[in-house]
Design an enzyme around this catalytic site. Structure first.
Site, PDB file in Angstrom:
ATOM      1  N   GLY A   1       0.797  -1.227   0.000  1.00  0.00           N
ATOM      2  CA  GLY A   1       0.000   0.000   0.000  1.00  0.00           C
ATOM      3  C   GLY A   1       0.822   1.267   0.000  1.00  0.00           C
TER       4      GLY A   1
ATOM      5  N   GLY B   1       2.235   2.696  -2.586  1.00  0.00           N
ATOM      6  CA  GLY B   1       2.154   3.448  -3.830  1.00  0.00           C
ATOM      7  C   GLY B   1       3.371   3.262  -4.704  1.00  0.00           C
TER       8      GLY B   1
ATOM      9  CB  SER C   1       4.377  -0.103  -9.051  1.00  0.00           C
ATOM     10  OG  SER C   1       4.225   1.223  -9.439  1.00  0.00           O
ATOM     11  CB  SER C   2       3.846  -3.574  -4.080  1.00  0.00           C
ATOM     12  OG  SER C   2       2.586  -3.117  -3.634  1.00  0.00           O
ATOM     13  CB  SER C   3      -0.616  -4.738  -6.951  1.00  0.00           C
ATOM     14  OG  SER C   3      -0.837  -3.496  -7.581  1.00  0.00           O
TER      15      SER C   3
ATOM     16  CD  GLU D   1      -3.808  -3.937  -9.697  1.00  0.00           C
ATOM     17  OE1 GLU D   1      -3.854  -3.179  -8.723  1.00  0.00           O
ATOM     18  OE2 GLU D   1      -2.739  -4.255 -10.258  1.00  0.00           O
TER      19      GLU D   1
ATOM     20  CG  ASP E   1       1.496   1.656 -10.893  1.00  0.00           C
ATOM     21  OD1 ASP E   1       2.041   2.719 -11.219  1.00  0.00           O
ATOM     22  OD2 ASP E   1       0.797   1.531  -9.877  1.00  0.00           O
TER      23      ASP E   1
ATOM     24  CE1 TYR F   1      -6.111   5.634 -12.321  1.00  0.00           C
ATOM     25  CE2 TYR F   1      -8.076   4.348 -12.761  1.00  0.00           C
ATOM     26  CZ  TYR F   1      -6.936   4.983 -13.208  1.00  0.00           C
ATOM     27  OH  TYR F   1      -6.626   4.979 -14.549  1.00  0.00           O
TER      28      TYR F   1
END
Length: 191
Positions: free
Chosen positions: A6, A8, A10-12, A54, A66, A127
């Site tokens: 979380g 921000g 771009s981990s996902s 996603e 991302d 978003y």
């Protein structure tokens, strides 16, 4: 790694792209056989697939940035993403040149990543709200310039001229931010 969830960063997207690259390695050319039309790059197809995963599987209405960066960026370069055409342009970080005409790589630009401890949650609603605000700003801009299809087509002069048609200050600030960020990234590409 050490990327906080979380944060921000771009981990996902990086996880999605890592899994996609693994599947591509296992399947080889078959990983692209059903979707490639024309000459789309594997990085573009991968980014679009990860964004779709996603959006649809995680129900997270994210954009493409991302996934595109995680899929196509290269060390020592910046990546300019055109979200209208979905083209990616690699731009090398410029090395400083000394008075003798030699490259001084010790003075390369430095990017600093800091954990602000601010939690981000795309699926939580920020978003889509911003996307809607950008659409509202675009509609206001079209009242002064009908050729504007999206905020990328606007100038700051357009934004100022359309301010009276914007419902509130947030819409104006959103438009101003997008227009100035687009200008900044294009200037960075040219530098």
């Amino acid at each position: 790694g050490d990327v906080p969830l979380g944060s921000g960063l771009s981990s996902s997207a990086s996880l999605e792209v890592s899994v996609a690259r693994f599947v591509e390695a296992v399947l080889g050319d078959a990983a692209f056989s059903s979707e490639i039309t024309g000459y789309q790059s594997p990085a573009k197809v991968r980014a679009l697939r990860c964004q779709k995963a996603e959006n649809e599987w995680c129900r997270s209405p994210c954009g493409i940035m991302d996934q595109a960066v995680s899929s196509a960026a290269k060390e020592g370069s910046l990546l300019l993403i055109d979200c209208r055409t979905l083209t990616f342009t690699e731009t090398k970080l410029a090395a400083q040149t000394t008075a003798a005409g030699k490259q001084n790589t010790t003075n390369m630009p430095v990017l600093v990543v800091a954990n602000s401890n601010v939690q981000h949650d795309i699926a939580g609603g920020e978003y889509p709200v911003r996307v809607e605000q950008c659409k509202m700003a675009t509609q206001a801009l079209q009242q002064v310039n009908p050729d504007i299809q999206s905020l990328r087509d606007a100038t700051m002069e357009d934004v100022e001229n359309a301010k009276e048609f914007m419902d509130n200050e947030i819409i104006y600030k959103r438009a101003k931010h997008v227009v100035t960020e687009n200008q900044r990234t294009l200037r960075a590409k040219e530098a």
